[in-house]
Design an enzyme around this catalytic site. Sequence first.
Site, short mmCIF file in Angstrom:
data_model
loop_
_atom_site.label_atom_id
_atom_site.label_comp_id
_atom_site.label_asym_id
_atom_site.label_seq_id
_atom_site.Cartn_x
_atom_site.Cartn_y
_atom_site.Cartn_z
N ASP A 464 0.83 -1.19 0.00
CA ASP A 464 0.00 0.00 0.00
C ASP A 464 0.87 1.26 0.00
O ASP A 464 2.06 1.22 0.35
CB ASP A 464 -0.90 -0.03 1.25
CG ASP A 464 -2.20 0.72 1.07
OD1 ASP A 464 -2.31 1.49 0.11
OD2 ASP A 464 -3.10 0.54 1.90
N CYS A 502 -1.10 -1.15 -4.29
CA CYS A 502 -2.29 -0.38 -3.95
C CYS A 502 -1.77 0.98 -3.52
O CYS A 502 -0.74 1.08 -2.87
CB CYS A 502 -2.99 -1.08 -2.79
SG CYS A 502 -4.23 -0.07 -1.96
N ASP A 524 -10.40 2.13 -4.07
CA ASP A 524 -11.00 1.82 -2.77
C ASP A 524 -12.51 1.81 -2.88
O ASP A 524 -13.19 1.42 -1.93
CB ASP A 524 -10.58 2.86 -1.73
CG ASP A 524 -9.26 2.50 -1.08
OD1 ASP A 524 -8.72 1.42 -1.37
OD2 ASP A 524 -8.75 3.31 -0.27
C1 DGJ Z 1 -5.87 1.93 1.78
C2 DGJ Z 1 -6.19 0.79 0.89
O1 DGJ Z 1 -6.57 1.25 -0.35
C3 DGJ Z 1 -7.23 -0.09 1.55
O2 DGJ Z 1 -7.60 -1.13 0.70
C4 DGJ Z 1 -6.67 -0.62 2.83
O3 DGJ Z 1 -5.59 -1.47 2.59
C5 DGJ Z 1 -6.25 0.54 3.72
N1 DGJ Z 1 -5.35 1.43 3.04
C6 DGJ Z 1 -5.58 0.05 4.97
O4 DGJ Z 1 -5.12 1.08 5.74
#
Ligand code: DGJ
Length: 754
Positions: A464, A502, A524
């Site tokens: 992430d 991500c 998201d």
């Molecule tokens: C942002 C991501 O896009 C979500 O899917 C998730 O992993 C959160 N961060 C977790 O903090």
Amino acid sequence: MITENNGVFHIQTASYSYLFKINAYGIPEHLHFGTPVQTEDAEALSCRPGLGWGCSILLNGEDTASCLDTLMLEWSGSGRGDYRESPLELAGQPSDFRYESYEILKGNAAMACSLPQAHGAEETLVITLAQKNAKLQLYYSAYPTAIVRRSVLTNTGEAPMTLNKLMSFSLDIPGNFTMATFNGSWIAEMRRTDTVVGASKVVNESLTGSSSNRHNPGFLLFEPDATETAGRVYGFNLVYSGNHYASAQRSHQGLTRVMQGINMSNFCRELKSGESFETPEAVLCCSNAGFGGLSKNMHTFVNDHIVPVAWAHRPRPVLYNSWEGCVFDFNEHRLLDLAGRAKDLGCELFVLDDGWFGARNNDKAGLGDYTVNKKKLPHGMEGLAKRIRDKGLDFGLWFEPESVNVDSDLYRAHPDWALTDEFAPVFGRNQLLLDLTKQEVRDYLVKSICPILDSAKISYVKWDMNRHSIALGSKAHDFILGLYEVLDRIFTPRPGILLESCSSGGNRFDLGIMCFSPQVWTSDDTDPVERLTIQQGASYLYPQSTMGAHVSAAPHAQTLRTTPLATRGNVAFFGCLGYELDLKHLLPVEVKEIKTQITFYKQYREVFQYGTFSRNALGWQVSDGKNTLAGVFHGLVHAAPSYEQLRLTGLKKDARYRIASLTQTIRVGQFGNLLKHVAPVNIDPNGQLLRIADRHFTLPYGEEVMTVSGAALMNGILLRPLFRGTGYDQNQRTHGDFGSDIYIVEETVENRQE
Ligand code: DGJ
């Protein structure tokens, strides 16, 4: 195949020709990028300026063919008569690079820096141009459906040289174009925006430090008559995850100059004697078969030459992710319960998202400390992973390595590792970025992450990145180079790990990241109605295999919209399917429906993930040549709805096909008061009886099974009517608002035997 003939270079594959010549002045002149042509066509394809051009500058006396401003150029300098935007700027200096030599290499030419590259090129042409004290090399790698360009500038003089701008490519093409870019923000990525390219420059750029959800680096140029199946469309993209820049502008002569590369705002690099600067690779694609043809070429290129070899065409697991169901609130017991349920539904991989380490009980603390929180996970990560594997699931884990919370042991020990400038620190989601330009920071990340991956036998990582980069200034490019080094050190020795990148969803959905990460969390926002826009936007340039797509709860966290579970599944099918909701609260009818969804998806997963994708008026189609799957998606229901015509593409017109709908059902509770029309007894619409029945019973509807010719399917067939009555009629498609259908189209058995 790449050939050179009397100064004419021809890069040719079955799907395109790319032609340019070195003119009498040693300047590379572009001739053609499009459908395959012959080398002998060079003259017919070139600009012939004719009589003089008034106030324009001629490189050579009276020769109008030396008026750079009026030619299609393969590269352009500055201060020598071409007044269009130049792809190169040396501080305070004009530039005039002329041809020196060429070389044709087998395969790719490796870069010296850590930028990722496409793999598996057939050949690479290197054109060397030079001017006093500098050498410029233009690289062209030939792939079956795309050409990849990049440039390298070397200081060949004694004194240092300051580089302000170096694009990956510049190209002049004749025609009238509109630029389609893919813009948005968090939870609203990939909205297609069309801008006519005229005399004023159209720019697509990111200044956030990431390729960004604001402006994806991929874009299209299309002619006015282009449709999904016909017309000329070009596609461009950058193999890069940082600030990018692209521009298109049409000259008075009707030539469109397009270029793309690193964003050079706030960029300045000193090249000492002998030093070089390498740009990222840029991908150029074309098609005369409309947007669908362009997408097919780009998708083939990404699937075959961008994603890591170990994951190319490899079926992606159906995963369960803990985030939307648990957020930070979990312990081993809860996770194992969820894992058991996920396994029972048919999931293959269990992913533990944020919250498993340090003091990470919310997003204010703990980021940077990758030590397992023993209160939540008393048996450690190895213990949890083993227990999950014992249930028959693979195990995946979330990290956010590039950031740090100030409230973390890491920050307390190394405050200087966080990126700040001389102003007060600016936070994004309570976090700062780590300075990945520092070797010790990169080493720390590799050293803290790898042992967890190895000891817990992690088979999937969600990487992430939740903030835009600021305080980077001219370090922006070096930060990205640092990131690529870290990704390379962690994942190249572990090719079995499926990496899903991500960045608050699709904030770094780009080809640079995809060189490491075969799939990327698209957004998201998992609301299927929103996802229709987001996934469709992404589909122009990125294949379904790269799009993480999950089913989540309704009403939806970001829109408060309630959508049918069937539609949540049907939209997510056109990507890498996952589930991300609290499974404990599913009703028996939902458990049954999800099991059916996963079984169906597994049966056709390769078609969904790797089939040829196209868009039509009702939705999407994927096809592997044998099986075609069509999704029909609806918004709000209208009373007395019109007939709907489903029109498919790419079938054999004389073949017979069986078209069948995926069986869908409607919850009895959705009929409420209307049940009085069908039930033998009077049922209270708010009563206990209906509530119980609604948990267990559904009614099938709108089943379609027909045998029909490919010609008729491509002409368009009328689907069963949409709900238009007051009661339940099995023959109508009764799905309410935001309903959808899936059709499975296969050649009939008799047909296949012929
Ligand atoms: C942002 C991501 O896009 C979500 O899917 C998730 O992993 C959160 N961060 C977790 O903090």
